[in-house]
Every structure is written in C-alpha cells, then in structure tokens.
Design a protein around this motif. Structure first.
Motif, PDB file in Angstrom:
ATOM      1  N   PHE A  57       2.104   6.133  14.512  1.00  0.00           N
ATOM      2  CA  PHE A  57       0.821   6.416  13.883  1.00  0.00           C
ATOM      3  C   PHE A  57       1.059   6.672  12.403  1.00  0.00           C
ATOM      4  N   VAL A  58       0.155   6.173  11.576  1.00  0.00           N
ATOM      5  CA  VAL A  58       0.213   6.469  10.147  1.00  0.00           C
ATOM      6  C   VAL A  58      -1.062   7.225   9.798  1.00  0.00           C
ATOM      7  N   ILE A  59      -0.880   8.454   9.301  1.00  0.00           N
ATOM      8  CA  ILE A  59      -1.985   9.376   9.038  1.00  0.00           C
ATOM      9  C   ILE A  59      -2.180   9.509   7.530  1.00  0.00           C
ATOM     10  N   ASP A  60      -3.430   9.460   7.095  1.00  0.00           N
ATOM     11  CA  ASP A  60      -3.690   9.527   5.656  1.00  0.00           C
ATOM     12  C   ASP A  60      -3.691  10.967   5.145  1.00  0.00           C
ATOM     13  N   ALA A  61      -3.884  11.105   3.816  1.00  0.00           N
ATOM     14  CA  ALA A  61      -3.819  12.419   3.172  1.00  0.00           C
ATOM     15  C   ALA A  61      -4.919  13.359   3.639  1.00  0.00           C
ATOM     16  N   GLU A  62      -5.987  12.804   4.232  1.00  0.00           N
ATOM     17  CA  GLU A  62      -7.100  13.628   4.714  1.00  0.00           C
ATOM     18  C   GLU A  62      -6.929  14.040   6.174  1.00  0.00           C
ATOM     19  N   GLY A  63      -5.819  13.635   6.778  1.00  0.00           N
ATOM     20  CA  GLY A  63      -5.564  14.017   8.164  1.00  0.00           C
ATOM     21  C   GLY A  63      -6.184  13.108   9.191  1.00  0.00           C
ATOM     22  N   ASN A  64      -6.428  11.845   8.811  1.00  0.00           N
ATOM     23  CA  ASN A  64      -7.018  10.875   9.747  1.00  0.00           C
ATOM     24  C   ASN A  64      -5.992   9.814  10.141  1.00  0.00           C
ATOM     25  N   ILE A  65      -5.984   9.463  11.411  1.00  0.00           N
ATOM     26  CA  ILE A  65      -5.152   8.341  11.869  1.00  0.00           C
ATOM     27  C   ILE A  65      -5.767   7.066  11.341  1.00  0.00           C
ATOM     28  N   ILE A 119      -7.077  -1.388  10.763  1.00  0.00           N
ATOM     29  CA  ILE A 119      -7.200  -0.047  10.200  1.00  0.00           C
ATOM     30  C   ILE A 119      -8.325   0.704  10.916  1.00  0.00           C
ATOM     31  N   ILE A 120      -8.091   1.964  11.202  1.00  0.00           N
ATOM     32  CA  ILE A 120      -9.063   2.786  11.924  1.00  0.00           C
ATOM     33  C   ILE A 120      -9.261   4.096  11.153  1.00  0.00           C
ATOM     34  N   SER A 121     -10.066   4.960  11.664  1.00  0.00           N
ATOM     35  CA  SER A 121     -10.232   6.291  11.072  1.00  0.00           C
ATOM     36  C   SER A 121     -10.629   7.262  12.165  1.00  0.00           C
ATOM     37  N   GLU A 122      -9.618   7.981  12.673  1.00  0.00           N
ATOM     38  CA  GLU A 122      -9.832   8.961  13.736  1.00  0.00           C
ATOM     39  C   GLU A 122      -9.103  10.241  13.356  1.00  0.00           C
ATOM     40  N   THR A 123      -9.715  11.355  13.617  1.00  0.00           N
ATOM     41  CA  THR A 123      -9.083  12.635  13.276  1.00  0.00           C
ATOM     42  C   THR A 123      -7.778  12.797  14.051  1.00  0.00           C
ATOM     43  N   ALA A 124      -6.705  13.077  13.316  1.00  0.00           N
ATOM     44  CA  ALA A 124      -5.392  13.242  13.952  1.00  0.00           C
ATOM     45  C   ALA A 124      -5.302  14.623  14.594  1.00  0.00           C
ATOM     46  N   PRO A 125      -4.964  14.700  15.877  1.00  0.00           N
ATOM     47  CA  PRO A 125      -4.795  16.013  16.515  1.00  0.00           C
ATOM     48  C   PRO A 125      -3.745  16.856  15.790  1.00  0.00           C
ATOM     49  N   ILE A 126      -4.107  18.086  15.492  1.00  0.00           N
ATOM     50  CA  ILE A 126      -3.191  19.000  14.802  1.00  0.00           C
ATOM     51  C   ILE A 126      -2.136  19.490  15.793  1.00  0.00           C
ATOM     52  N   PHE A 127      -0.914  19.708  15.307  1.00  0.00           N
ATOM     53  CA  PHE A 127       0.140  20.233  16.181  1.00  0.00           C
ATOM     54  C   PHE A 127       1.146  21.047  15.380  1.00  0.00           C
ATOM     55  N   LEU A 145       1.148  19.473   6.272  1.00  0.00           N
ATOM     56  CA  LEU A 145       1.472  18.197   5.617  1.00  0.00           C
ATOM     57  C   LEU A 145       0.214  17.523   5.070  1.00  0.00           C
ATOM     58  N   ARG A 146      -0.906  18.219   5.113  1.00  0.00           N
ATOM     59  CA  ARG A 146      -2.165  17.677   4.574  1.00  0.00           C
ATOM     60  C   ARG A 146      -1.957  17.308   3.114  1.00  0.00           C
ATOM     61  N   GLY A 147      -2.448  16.156   2.698  1.00  0.00           N
ATOM     62  CA  GLY A 147      -2.240  15.667   1.340  1.00  0.00           C
ATOM     63  C   GLY A 147      -1.137  14.627   1.255  1.00  0.00           C
ATOM     64  N   LYS A 148      -0.392  14.472   2.368  1.00  0.00           N
ATOM     65  CA  LYS A 148       0.667  13.464   2.437  1.00  0.00           C
ATOM     66  C   LYS A 148       0.280  12.355   3.411  1.00  0.00           C
ATOM     67  N   VAL A 149       0.896  11.196   3.234  1.00  0.00           N
ATOM     68  CA  VAL A 149       0.824  10.144   4.251  1.00  0.00           C
ATOM     69  C   VAL A 149       1.929  10.447   5.249  1.00  0.00           C
ATOM     70  N   ASN A 172      -2.542   4.129  -2.086  1.00  0.00           N
ATOM     71  CA  ASN A 172      -3.480   3.596  -3.077  1.00  0.00           C
ATOM     72  C   ASN A 172      -4.873   4.198  -2.897  1.00  0.00           C
ATOM     73  N   GLU A 173      -5.264   4.387  -1.634  1.00  0.00           N
ATOM     74  CA  GLU A 173      -6.569   4.993  -1.370  1.00  0.00           C
ATOM     75  C   GLU A 173      -6.628   6.411  -1.929  1.00  0.00           C
ATOM     76  N   SER A 174      -5.549   7.184  -1.711  1.00  0.00           N
ATOM     77  CA  SER A 174      -5.549   8.583  -2.153  1.00  0.00           C
ATOM     78  C   SER A 174      -5.549   8.692  -3.676  1.00  0.00           C
ATOM     79  N   LYS A 175      -4.989   7.705  -4.361  1.00  0.00           N
ATOM     80  CA  LYS A 175      -4.988   7.706  -5.832  1.00  0.00           C
ATOM     81  C   LYS A 175      -6.396   7.536  -6.377  1.00  0.00           C
ATOM     82  N   LYS A 176      -7.212   6.774  -5.650  1.00  0.00           N
ATOM     83  CA  LYS A 176      -8.565   6.486  -6.122  1.00  0.00           C
ATOM     84  C   LYS A 176      -9.531   7.652  -5.905  1.00  0.00           C
ATOM     85  N   GLN A 177      -9.117   8.583  -5.056  1.00  0.00           N
ATOM     86  CA  GLN A 177     -10.020   9.693  -4.719  1.00  0.00           C
ATOM     87  C   GLN A 177      -9.981  10.799  -5.779  1.00  0.00           C
TER      88      GLN A 177
END
Length: 623
Positions: free
Chosen positions: A583-591, A470-478, A493-497, A618-623
């Motif tokens: 790539f799987v991007i989280d709800a915050e827009g991070n790879i 698992i990593i955490s890098e800002t996903a390039p917007i497109f 799509l921010r807020g979605k996986v 699961n991570e987004s539910k806890k936030q």
C-alpha cells in the motif's frame, strides 16, 4: 414511523454503492421493469476504446450464482448505452462490469462493480438484495474475467443491513456470516461469535463433523478457549479422520527443529499410512535430507512413497537439489519424473500463475545447464519460456538469452531479448546483454536511446495502468512494535508518503521482491518525506519472532523497519487477501495505491514504486 425507516435505509444505501461512471434511468427499479443506462468510460481504464462490452451478474433471492450475461451496448458520441431487464423470476439485483474486446482490460469500478438493486413499493431494496450482493461479490470473484472485491468488511455490512430488516434470513447462513465477521475483525466480533454459537448450539455436541469443524474454526478465529474443546471433540469423534490428520500435519509444518520434525513425521506415517497429506508432508522431510546432503535417505523416502508422490513433489525436490548443487544426476531423474507425471495430473493440479509444464521444464533446463549439456539446456529453456507474453517469466527469459549468447546464437538472443524488453519481461542482465550487442555493432553512442525506445511502449502502458488504479481510502491507523521493540505509529508519520509491504517468512514471492524494495528504499533514503514499513504478518506457530529476525539479518535487510503484526489485526484492517501486498499512503493519511503480488525484477519494482511515490510527492507539493 415506517416512512422514517424507509428514508433511513435509503440513506444507508447511498454511500454503500457508488456508480461514478454510470447513470441509470431508474435507480430503484421494481421487479419486471427495464432500466436503461449510460456508461461514460472517460475516467476508466477503457477510455477512448472503439469496442466496449458489458457483462451483468444477476443475483437472486436463492443466493445462487449465475454466469455473466452480455449486455448489448450502443455507442453515441463518447458514451455507451444499454438496457437491463429485471424480469427473471426471483432476481433481486445486478452487478455490472465493462471490458475491452480482448477481455484483458476490465472496469469493475475499483473492484466494487456497478450495482443496482430491485426495490419494493416502499422504495426499499427487496428482501435478499443486500445478501445477494454480498454473496455475489464472492461468486463473481471466481470468474476469470472479473475480480470483484473480497472485502469481507463490506460483505458483513451488507449482511447486517439485510438482517436488520429481515432477521429470519440469518439462521440459514449464520455460520458463513460469523466466518466473515471473524475475518473482518469488526469490533466486538469475539463476543458476537460466542453469543450466536451459544444461542444456536448451547452444549449440544451431537452434531455432524462438518458443523463441529465450522464451530471449531469460528472459536479459533475469535481466540476463544472453547476452540480447544471442539478440537479434542473432533479428534475423539474421528481419531483417524481428516481433521485429526490435518492437526498432526499442522504440527509437522510448524515444527522448526529438524530432529523433532522427523520424529513427528514417523509418528504421522505410522498412524495415518494412507493419508492424502503424506505427500505434502514428505516434501518437508525431503528438504531436511537435502539440506543434510543425505541422498541415501532421500532416495529411500522417495522409493517408499513413490506411488503417492506427484509432479509437484518431484519438481520441488529437484529444484531444491539444484539450489544446493546436490547430486545433479538424481535431481535430473526427479525432474524427468515431474514432467512425466504432469501429463496424467494436469487436470487435477491447482491453478498456477504459470503453466506447470513450463515451470517443470525450467527446472530440467537448469539441471542440464549445470551438467554442462548446454545445447539440450537451451532447447528446454526455449520450451520453458512459453509462447506468449502472458506466459513469459523474467527469470526464465534471462536464462534463455544468456545461454543463447554463450552458445553463439547472437541473433536469437538479440531478437528474443528485444521482445522481452518490449513486453516488460526482461531483467537487468538481459538489458545489459542487449546493450553490449548494440555497442559491439554501433558503438556506445545512442545505446541508452536504443534501450529507451524498446522500453517506451511498455513503460507508457505500465504508467497509465498504475495511475488508472489510484484510489483514495482512509488508511487504518496502527501502532506496532518493530524488531527492536520500538513503537511504529502510522499517525506519527502523517505528512510523509508511507509504503506498507505486508510479508511473511514463508512467502517466497515476498522474499524475492525484497532486493527490489531495498533498492527502492535506497533511492529515497535522503528524502525525509518518504518512509518504508515492511510489516511482518500471518506467521505460523507461536515462536516465530527469532525466525523473522534471522531472515532479516541473514539477507542483510537490517535497514528495513519491520513492524510485527502479531495478532494479524492490521493485515485484516487493510483487507489484505494474499501476500505480498503493498500500500502507498499519501501525506494526508489516505491509501492511494494497492498492489497485490510482486515481480522478481528489481528494476521493475523500483520503477513501479517510484511512479506511485513521485505522484504523491508531487501532489503534496501543490497543496
């Protein structure tokens, strides 16, 4: 002023090289000094191991690659301690990785390595250190045990840091720097390439062919009109040369019309009768004859170029003939030729994920099975399976188990089937077959628990392996247009996986992974917090969109959202080295996950993607 510059460069250096699992006694050693370090693997893939080894890639001011040196480690509590000596002449830095006793599990600090550079008396990295690190990322990636990042953007950053302090170094590696700059698609790269090439070469075309080729490629990368001038210049300079052959071969590959492709091949054959590219071009023509079921012309083609055709040609043709169920006797003859040719070619063939002899034997076994020669087929499948889990292929394993059952070899099928399931190299059909054998002996009660027990160890291992990456890098917007012309925006799509799957129509592994990806998408279709995007990229030729639409329609993937990366800017922004890559991007827009390559097994794909998605949901539910 000099002191301010020193602080400035030191500040730039800090975020560039992160050594989270390791601490050095001196982060800024001078040449000749010895640095001790403490490595804590608790948050790495090597946690809790009793044996850990360290390898160091030293790099020097001459930018030459040296094989890794083993560093002796001593375990004290949960930590491992070692020393690095910077006493070899010209050494400017070191790149370190850690591995287990079997060399199968590696900690490369998320592909960046653990880095320490030699510093001067002003506490600045010495001349050549940033450049050496950039080069070493490339060189060390060729070593079978260490796959450091091929992040061209990072390499460009390192080179430019070096040039800012030592501009005199640029001239010797200008073309390599510009190549990486072009691949990185850094803002303004087109102007930089044009400016640098114009400054160095001006209108001078009296250059070596190798230099002209590099200039042509650089102008091509930057989509500069000057590329066409250099293309013509190269062909005019050597009309029968390899560049001219490559250009004609490229036209042949990119032509979609079968009749026009045949005309291009005849012209290529006439102009370049001894070209080393004839064999690969002949495969394209062979495929046309196979699709037309014209075995007469196919045989004529093979006879004509027999002396130039190798094992991969014969296997490719035999495999396609089996797929089309065309003249299995001729297919058998071609398959045997591939096996025979392999014995003399094996040292010359490029690297393959599976040994070629196993791939070729699988083709031969498939032909024998289709001919009804089942016992012979089973023996060849047994050979094609390979002898170790690393060599196993789920597809070949399935063929072997099912045919063994068909021939009444129940114990063999059961033993091998269980082994394949335990190793995570099974398929849905293998699992069903093993379930049925259990039910036949013991009844339905306990069958699911039985299969779960077989899968337990490999699933636990796979889950740990996936989650450890698992990593955490800002996903390039497109923003891209999909096949219907609708704009697809990652920002919206921010807020979605979000799952990105980079693919192309010519990429076999990409297409073979689609059934599994479709099943994964179906699993989450009612979850508004999950979105799959199948980004089409790296297509060949200009008129490829109809081909993309046809493939999606023919394969019934019409529920896929397919954004089209026309100029390959997005695939470059995501630093993709090969496809398929997901790539799987989280709800915050991070790879959070990156997966290069793919299995053909639907269940394996669904399980892997689901692990990633569920973790982020699961991570987004806890936030």
């Amino acid at each position: 002023m000099r002191k301010l510059l020193s602080i400035f460069f030191a500040t730039l250096f800090l975020p560039l090289l992160s050594n989270a699992q390791i601490s050095f006694s001196n982060n800024k050693p001078k040449f000749g000094e010895t640095v001790s370090f403490i490595y804590n693997p608790s948050q790495s893939p090597l946690a809790n191991l009793s044996i850990i080894r360290a390898s160091a890639f030293f790099f020097n001011e001459k930018l030459t690659f040296t094989p890794p040196q083993t560093i002796f480690l001593k375990k004290i509590g949960k930590e491992w301690r070692g020393e690095i000596n910077f006493n070899s002449k010209g050494t400017v830095g070191v790149l370190i990785a850690f591995r287990d006793s079997t060399d199968k599990t590696i900690d490369t600090n998320k592909d960046k390595g653990y880095v320490i550079l030699v510093h001067d008396s002003l506490q600045n990295p010495v001349k050549g250190s940033y450049l050496g690190l950039a080069f070493n990322y490339n060189f060390s990636n060729t070593h079978p045990l260490f796959k450091f990042s091929k992040d061209v953007t990072n390499q460009v950053v390192l080179m430019e840091k070096e040039f800012a302090r030592h501009p005199e170094l640029k001239k010797d590696i200008l073309l390599m720097y510009l190549s990486l700059l072009g691949l990185s698609k850094k803002e303004g790269y087109e102007k930089t390439i044009d400016s640098e090439l114009s400054t160095k070469y001006g209108d001078n075309t009296d250059l070596k062919t190798s230099e002209l080729m590099q200039i042509y490629l650089l102008y091509s990368i930057s989509k500069n009109k000057k590329a066409e001038n250099y293309r013509k210049l190269l062909i005019d300079k050597e009309p029968k040369g390899f560049f001219a052959q490559q250009e004609r071969s490229r036209q042949l590959i990119e032509e979609n019309d079968a009749v026009k492709k045949l005309v291009l091949f005849e012209s290529f054959e006439k102009d370049f009768p001894n070209s080393p590219l004839l064999s690969s071009s002949a495969i394209l023509i062979a495929n046309i004859y196979i699709d037309r079921k014209d075995t007469t012309k196919l045989k004529q083609l093979v006879r004509k170029y027999e002396a130039k055709l190798g094992s991969t040609f014969y296997n490719s043709v035999a495999s396609r003939m089996v797929e089309k169920n065309l003249d299995l006797n001729t297919a058998e003859a071609f398959s045997l030729k591939s096996i025979e040719a392999y014995s003399t070619e094996k040292k010359k063939l490029p690297i393959s994920n599976r040994p070629y002899e196993l791939i070729f034997r699988d083709t031969y076994a498939t032909i024998l099975e289709k001919q009804g020669r089942l016992k012979e087929a089973l023996e060849n499948y047994k050979f094609a399976v390979g002898s170790t889990p690393e060599e196993w292929s789920s597809k070949v394993n399935e063929s072997y188990v099912l045919l063994a059952l068909k021939l009444g070899q129940t114990n063999e099928a059961k033993t091998k089937g269980e082994d394949f399931i335990k190793a995570g190299k099974s398929t849905e059909k293998i699992r069903t077959a093993i379930k049925n054998l259990y039910i036949k002996t013991y009844g339905k009660s306990g069958v699911e628990e039985y299969i779960t027990s077989l899968e337990h160890e490999v699933k636990v291992k796979n889950k740990a392996d996936i989650l450890s990456k698992i990593i955490s890098e800002t996903a390039p917007i497109f923003e891209l247009k999909d096949l219907s012309g609708k704009t697809v925006s990652l920002a919206e799509l921010r807020g979605k996986v979000v799952i990105l799957d980079f693919w192309a129509t010519w990429c076999g592994p990409c297409i073979r992974s689609f059934p599994g990806m479709q099943q994964a998408q179906e699993k989450y279709k009612n979850n508004p917090k999950v979105k799959f995007l199948f980004i089409n990229t790296w297509e060949q030729g200009d008129d490829y969109l109809p081909k993309v639409k046809k493939l999606i329609a023919d394969k019934k993937y019409t529920n896929f959202t397919v954004p089209v990366d026309i100029d390959s800017k997005i695939v470059t922004a995501y630093k993709v080295e090969a496809i398929p890559t997901k790539f799987v991007i989280d709800a915050e827009g991070n790879i959070r996950f990156k997966r290069r390559g793919s299995s053909d097994d639907k269940e394996e794909i669904v399980e892997e993607i689901s692990l990633m998605i569920d973790k982020l949901l699961n991570e987004s539910k806890k936030q």
